[in-house]
Design a protein around this motif. Structure first.
Motif, short mmCIF file in Angstrom:
data_model
loop_
_atom_site.label_atom_id
_atom_site.label_comp_id
_atom_site.label_asym_id
_atom_site.label_seq_id
_atom_site.Cartn_x
_atom_site.Cartn_y
_atom_site.Cartn_z
N LEU A 156 3.56 -53.19 14.56
CA LEU A 156 3.22 -51.77 14.50
C LEU A 156 4.30 -51.09 13.66
CD1 LEU A 156 1.26 -49.56 15.58
CD2 LEU A 156 2.89 -49.21 17.44
N VAL A 157 3.87 -50.21 12.74
CA VAL A 157 4.82 -49.49 11.91
C VAL A 157 5.18 -48.18 12.60
CG1 VAL A 157 5.25 -48.45 9.65
CG2 VAL A 157 3.90 -50.56 9.82
N ILE A 158 6.46 -48.07 12.95
CA ILE A 158 6.99 -46.90 13.66
C ILE A 158 8.08 -46.30 12.79
CG2 ILE A 158 8.14 -46.08 15.74
CD1 ILE A 158 6.95 -48.53 17.19
N ASP A 159 7.89 -45.04 12.42
CA ASP A 159 8.84 -44.33 11.55
C ASP A 159 9.16 -45.14 10.29
OD1 ASP A 159 8.99 -42.05 13.13
OD2 ASP A 159 10.67 -42.81 14.31
N GLY A 160 8.11 -45.73 9.72
CA GLY A 160 8.25 -46.44 8.46
C GLY A 160 8.80 -47.86 8.57
N GLN A 161 9.13 -48.31 9.76
CA GLN A 161 9.69 -49.64 9.98
C GLN A 161 8.69 -50.49 10.77
OE1 GLN A 161 12.62 -50.80 8.90
NE2 GLN A 161 13.28 -48.87 8.01
N THR A 162 8.43 -51.69 10.28
CA THR A 162 7.54 -52.59 11.02
C THR A 162 8.30 -53.16 12.21
OG1 THR A 162 6.33 -53.18 9.02
CG2 THR A 162 6.13 -54.68 10.89
N GLN A 163 7.74 -52.96 13.37
CA GLN A 163 8.31 -53.48 14.61
C GLN A 163 7.38 -54.57 15.13
OE1 GLN A 163 11.25 -52.42 15.57
NE2 GLN A 163 11.35 -50.66 14.19
N VAL A 164 7.94 -55.70 15.53
CA VAL A 164 7.15 -56.79 16.09
C VAL A 164 7.36 -56.77 17.60
CG1 VAL A 164 6.73 -59.27 16.13
CG2 VAL A 164 7.31 -58.13 13.98
N MET A 165 6.27 -56.48 18.32
CA MET A 165 6.32 -56.33 19.77
C MET A 165 5.75 -57.58 20.43
SD MET A 165 4.86 -52.43 20.03
CE MET A 165 3.31 -52.90 19.25
N ARG A 166 6.14 -57.79 21.70
CA ARG A 166 5.65 -58.93 22.45
C ARG A 166 5.78 -58.61 23.94
NH1 ARG A 166 9.57 -62.61 21.29
NH2 ARG A 166 8.68 -62.70 19.21
N LEU A 203 10.46 -43.19 20.66
CA LEU A 203 9.03 -43.51 20.62
C LEU A 203 8.18 -42.27 20.89
CD1 LEU A 203 6.84 -45.66 20.31
CD2 LEU A 203 7.07 -46.11 22.76
N LEU A 204 8.64 -41.40 21.78
CA LEU A 204 7.89 -40.18 22.10
C LEU A 204 7.71 -39.28 20.89
CD1 LEU A 204 9.35 -39.18 25.58
CD2 LEU A 204 7.08 -40.14 25.10
N HIS A 205 8.65 -39.31 19.95
CA HIS A 205 8.62 -38.43 18.79
C HIS A 205 8.36 -39.18 17.49
CE1 HIS A 205 9.98 -35.30 21.47
NE2 HIS A 205 10.91 -36.12 21.90
N ALA A 206 8.04 -40.45 17.60
CA ALA A 206 7.90 -41.29 16.41
C ALA A 206 6.60 -41.01 15.66
CB ALA A 206 7.93 -42.76 16.81
N GLU A 207 6.66 -41.31 14.36
CA GLU A 207 5.45 -41.29 13.54
C GLU A 207 4.95 -42.73 13.49
OE1 GLU A 207 4.14 -40.66 8.96
OE2 GLU A 207 5.68 -39.33 9.76
N ILE A 208 3.77 -42.93 14.04
CA ILE A 208 3.17 -44.25 14.06
C ILE A 208 2.13 -44.31 12.96
CG2 ILE A 208 1.75 -45.85 15.41
CD1 ILE A 208 3.19 -44.76 17.91
N GLU A 209 2.29 -45.30 12.08
CA GLU A 209 1.34 -45.46 10.98
C GLU A 209 -0.04 -45.73 11.56
OE1 GLU A 209 0.89 -48.96 7.92
OE2 GLU A 209 2.50 -47.61 7.28
#
Length: 105
Positions: free
Chosen positions: A11-21, A76-82
């Motif tokens: 998921l792209v959060i604030d322009g950075q791809t984050q890999v969640m699990r 996360l509460l204020h993040a821009e999620i692509e």
């Protein structure tokens, strides 16, 4: 890079791809903050589209912790999620699905 066989969801959060699990520890943490009686109740809510924004946030938080991503709960509460809230909900649902099913090749 997200590996579906390991349960990863990107998921792209604030322009950075984050890999969640959803690791076992992340699932245990998720159970303590859920409003549901069980993880299966949450799965059913997602399958029937009866989930809440709090469900989505709880899953994303757990997935971020499980993926060792450096995104705080406050950020996360204020993040821009692509892709916006819909992409966030899809990623949360995918986290649940990958935690309990084997991906199709």
């Amino acid at each position: 890079m997200a590996n579906p066989w390991r349960g990863d969801v990107a998921l792209v959060i604030d322009g950075q791809t984050q890999v969640m699990r959803l690791t076992l520890g992340a699932l245990a943490e998720l159970e303590t903050v859920m409003v549901s009686d069980s993880l299966m109740a949450m799965v059913q809510r997602f399958e029937s589209s009866n989930f809440t924004s709090n469900d989505v946030l709880a899953l994303l938080r757990a997935g971020l912790r499980g993926g060792r991503c450096d995104v705080s709960d406050e950020a996360l509460l204020h993040a821009e999620i692509e892709g916006g809230p819909l992409a966030a909900a899809r990623a949360a649902a995918e986290l649940l699905a990958r935690a309990f099913t084997v991906p199709q090749p």
